[in-house]
Design a protein around this motif. Structure first.
Motif, PDB file in Angstrom:
ATOM      1  N   PRO A 117       0.829  -1.216   0.000  1.00  0.00           N
ATOM      2  CA  PRO A 117       0.000   0.000   0.000  1.00  0.00           C
ATOM      3  C   PRO A 117       0.862   1.264   0.000  1.00  0.00           C
ATOM      4  O   PRO A 117       1.986   1.267   0.510  1.00  0.00           O
ATOM      5  N   GLU A 118       0.300   2.328  -0.549  1.00  0.00           N
ATOM      6  CA  GLU A 118       1.039   3.590  -0.676  1.00  0.00           C
ATOM      7  C   GLU A 118       1.615   4.078   0.646  1.00  0.00           C
ATOM      8  O   GLU A 118       2.799   4.433   0.710  1.00  0.00           O
ATOM      9  N   PRO A 119       0.832   4.124   1.747  1.00  0.00           N
ATOM     10  CA  PRO A 119       1.429   4.601   3.016  1.00  0.00           C
ATOM     11  C   PRO A 119       2.596   3.745   3.478  1.00  0.00           C
ATOM     12  O   PRO A 119       3.635   4.266   3.890  1.00  0.00           O
ATOM     13  N   HIS A 120       2.429   2.423   3.403  1.00  0.00           N
ATOM     14  CA  HIS A 120       3.513   1.537   3.821  1.00  0.00           C
ATOM     15  C   HIS A 120       4.730   1.709   2.917  1.00  0.00           C
ATOM     16  O   HIS A 120       5.879   1.712   3.386  1.00  0.00           O
ATOM     17  N   ALA A 121       4.500   1.835   1.603  1.00  0.00           N
ATOM     18  CA  ALA A 121       5.615   1.959   0.666  1.00  0.00           C
ATOM     19  C   ALA A 121       6.424   3.217   0.951  1.00  0.00           C
ATOM     20  O   ALA A 121       7.657   3.196   0.934  1.00  0.00           O
ATOM     21  N   ALA A 122       5.744   4.328   1.224  1.00  0.00           N
ATOM     22  CA  ALA A 122       6.453   5.582   1.502  1.00  0.00           C
ATOM     23  C   ALA A 122       7.249   5.483   2.793  1.00  0.00           C
ATOM     24  O   ALA A 122       8.410   5.905   2.862  1.00  0.00           O
ATOM     25  N   ILE A 123       6.654   4.911   3.829  1.00  0.00           N
ATOM     26  CA  ILE A 123       7.338   4.806   5.120  1.00  0.00           C
ATOM     27  C   ILE A 123       8.536   3.860   5.020  1.00  0.00           C
ATOM     28  O   ILE A 123       9.636   4.170   5.509  1.00  0.00           O
ATOM     29  N   LEU A 124       8.345   2.709   4.374  1.00  0.00           N
ATOM     30  CA  LEU A 124       9.444   1.743   4.252  1.00  0.00           C
ATOM     31  C   LEU A 124      10.577   2.290   3.402  1.00  0.00           C
ATOM     32  O   LEU A 124      11.762   2.078   3.711  1.00  0.00           O
ATOM     33  N   ALA A 125      10.248   2.998   2.316  1.00  0.00           N
ATOM     34  CA  ALA A 125      11.295   3.573   1.472  1.00  0.00           C
ATOM     35  C   ALA A 125      12.090   4.626   2.239  1.00  0.00           C
ATOM     36  O   ALA A 125      13.317   4.714   2.110  1.00  0.00           O
ATOM     37  N   ALA A 126      11.411   5.440   3.050  1.00  0.00           N
ATOM     38  CA  ALA A 126      12.112   6.452   3.844  1.00  0.00           C
ATOM     39  C   ALA A 126      13.044   5.795   4.855  1.00  0.00           C
ATOM     40  O   ALA A 126      14.180   6.254   5.063  1.00  0.00           O
ATOM     41  N   ARG A 127      12.588   4.708   5.495  1.00  0.00           N
ATOM     42  CA  ARG A 127      13.450   4.007   6.456  1.00  0.00           C
ATOM     43  C   ARG A 127      14.647   3.365   5.756  1.00  0.00           C
ATOM     44  O   ARG A 127      15.748   3.300   6.306  1.00  0.00           O
ATOM     45  N   LEU A 128      14.420   2.881   4.542  1.00  0.00           N
ATOM     46  CA  LEU A 128      15.520   2.294   3.775  1.00  0.00           C
ATOM     47  C   LEU A 128      16.600   3.328   3.492  1.00  0.00           C
ATOM     48  O   LEU A 128      17.795   3.070   3.692  1.00  0.00           O
ATOM     49  N   VAL A 129      16.194   4.510   3.037  1.00  0.00           N
ATOM     50  CA  VAL A 129      17.171   5.558   2.722  1.00  0.00           C
ATOM     51  C   VAL A 129      17.937   5.963   3.975  1.00  0.00           C
ATOM     52  O   VAL A 129      19.164   6.139   3.941  1.00  0.00           O
ATOM     53  N   SER A 130      17.232   6.117   5.089  1.00  0.00           N
ATOM     54  CA  SER A 130      17.911   6.497   6.331  1.00  0.00           C
ATOM     55  C   SER A 130      18.925   5.441   6.744  1.00  0.00           C
ATOM     56  O   SER A 130      20.035   5.774   7.198  1.00  0.00           O
ATOM     57  N   SER A 131      18.574   4.161   6.596  1.00  0.00           N
ATOM     58  CA  SER A 131      19.489   3.098   6.974  1.00  0.00           C
ATOM     59  C   SER A 131      20.704   3.049   6.055  1.00  0.00           C
ATOM     60  O   SER A 131      21.839   2.853   6.511  1.00  0.00           O
ATOM     61  N   VAL A 132      20.483   3.239   4.757  1.00  0.00           N
ATOM     62  CA  VAL A 132      21.601   3.235   3.804  1.00  0.00           C
ATOM     63  C   VAL A 132      22.547   4.390   4.107  1.00  0.00           C
ATOM     64  O   VAL A 132      23.782   4.216   4.124  1.00  0.00           O
ATOM     65  N   GLN A 133      22.001   5.569   4.344  1.00  0.00           N
ATOM     66  CA  GLN A 133      22.853   6.718   4.673  1.00  0.00           C
ATOM     67  C   GLN A 133      23.644   6.459   5.947  1.00  0.00           C
ATOM     68  O   GLN A 133      24.828   6.810   6.040  1.00  0.00           O
ATOM     69  N   ALA A 134      23.001   5.833   6.939  1.00  0.00           N
ATOM     70  CA  ALA A 134      23.684   5.563   8.205  1.00  0.00           C
ATOM     71  C   ALA A 134      24.842   4.590   8.014  1.00  0.00           C
ATOM     72  O   ALA A 134      25.928   4.777   8.579  1.00  0.00           O
ATOM     73  N   VAL A 135      24.620   3.547   7.220  1.00  0.00           N
ATOM     74  CA  VAL A 135      25.693   2.578   6.968  1.00  0.00           C
ATOM     75  C   VAL A 135      26.836   3.247   6.211  1.00  0.00           C
ATOM     76  O   VAL A 135      28.027   3.027   6.526  1.00  0.00           O
ATOM     77  N   MET A 136      26.512   4.056   5.223  1.00  0.00           N
ATOM     78  CA  MET A 136      27.553   4.740   4.459  1.00  0.00           C
ATOM     79  C   MET A 136      28.334   5.710   5.344  1.00  0.00           C
ATOM     80  O   MET A 136      29.564   5.771   5.285  1.00  0.00           O
ATOM     81  N   ALA A 137      27.626   6.479   6.164  1.00  0.00           N
ATOM     82  CA  ALA A 137      28.297   7.441   7.037  1.00  0.00           C
ATOM     83  C   ALA A 137      29.186   6.736   8.050  1.00  0.00           C
ATOM     84  O   ALA A 137      30.326   7.160   8.307  1.00  0.00           O
ATOM     85  N   SER A 138      28.686   5.660   8.648  1.00  0.00           N
ATOM     86  CA  SER A 138      29.482   4.925   9.641  1.00  0.00           C
ATOM     87  C   SER A 138      30.720   4.310   9.006  1.00  0.00           C
ATOM     88  O   SER A 138      31.804   4.319   9.603  1.00  0.00           O
ATOM     89  N   THR A 139      30.551   3.778   7.803  1.00  0.00           N
ATOM     90  CA  THR A 139      31.697   3.187   7.110  1.00  0.00           C
ATOM     91  C   THR A 139      32.731   4.247   6.766  1.00  0.00           C
ATOM     92  O   THR A 139      33.942   4.058   6.982  1.00  0.00           O
TER      93      THR A 139
END
Length: 293
Positions: A59-81
């Motif tokens: 669903p659209e709400p879930h897709a938007a929330i999950l995509a936002a969490r994905l981007v935040s997690s990717v940025q965090a892994v990149m920054a930590s690395t």
């Protein structure tokens, strides 16, 4: 030949006690390339992730929330690395340099601008998720006001990252203190656990073992990488200067101590919230009331 460099057997003796030969300069990307890459990468990853989830009939709400969490997690892994690479490469905490210390802040600053909008989208869509319905749907102005009231501290944090921390990291430092910048980047290590916890709550899995394990990981990483980080930075500076830890604040300009306190204050507030959430998660639930005979 006159003036020819020493050969083989005499090379070590010739260089002994002299300054090492200058190393070749590290190739650098054109100015603004990292910034442009960040402007494309983070919103693009969000749109791609959201489109992929929609194709999976999310669903659209879930897709938007999950995509936002994905981007935040990717940025965090990149920054930590990037932070680990920088800090582990700098043996002198003041003078040693690494090219990532100049490139990654430029790449990451668009993330904080994008994330203010992404957090608002998550707030907007959360009211449309099953179990969190708001009827009737609020107007855009009302939703923005509710978002700012709920997440004002996080919005101010992101604004400070863009308007204060980014100029300091790229201009004011003048190539000094890459080690400290690398350590500060590793503070993002706790973010994936924050994101996973919110996803589990979204799918009403907050009473599972996975959620409890994630809560422990969040508590430990936040304590180490965001709270105890600041005493460690003072200790590392004191070790370089030959000062005991308690004498380091007095050896620094007052502005440095004020900046460290300003960065630490919200971390302590968020850590208190995490501890309160952990207490609620792990405390023994009260026994059900007795039924009368």
């Amino acid at each position: 030949m006159r003036g020819a460099p020493p050969r083989c057997r005499g090379d070590a003796a010739a260089w002994e006690g002299a300054a090492p030969p200058p190393s070749a300069p590290v190739p650098m990307a054109p100015p603004g390339a990292a910034l442009a890459a960040g402007l494309l990468f983070f919103p693009g990853l969000f749109l791609l992730g959201k489109a992929a989830l929609r194709r999976l009939r999310c669903p659209e709400p879930h897709a938007a929330i999950l995509a936002a969490r994905l981007v935040s997690s990717v940025q965090a892994v990149m920054a930590s690395t990037a932070g680990y690479i920088i800090s582990s490469s700098c043996h002198h905490v003041i003078d040693d340099q690494h090219w990532l210390a100049g490139a990654y802040p430029q790449f990451a600053v668009p993330y904080f601008i994008y994330d203010v909008y992404a957090m608002f989208l998550c707030h907007w869509h959360r009211g449309r998720v099953k179990g969190h319905e708001v009827a009737p749907p609020p107007s855009l102005r009302a939703a923005a006001g509710a978002y700012l009231r709920k997440d004002l501290l996080m919005v101010l944090h992101h604004a400070a990252m863009v308007l204060v921390c980014f100029p300091v990291a790229t201009l004011w430092r003048q190539g000094k203190g890459d080690f400290f910048l690398g350590c500060l980047l590793m503070a993002e290590l706790s973010t994936p656990f924050v994101c996973l916890g919110k996803v589990l709550i979204l799918y009403q899995r907050q009473h599972t073992i996975l959620h409890k394990l994630n809560g422990v990981a969040l508590l430990v990483t936040f304590l180490l990488c965001r709270v105890l980080l600041f005493p460690y930075l003072y200790w590392a500076y004191g070790r370089q200067r030959g000062l005991p830890l308690l004498q380091v604040p007095g050896a620094l300009p007052p502005a440095y101590n004020a900046a460290a306190a300003a960065l630490l204050a919200p971390q302590l507030y968020w850590f208190a919230l995490i501890c309160r959430g952990a207490w609620r998660l792990f405390r023994t639930p009260p026994p059900p009331p007795r039924q009368p005979p």
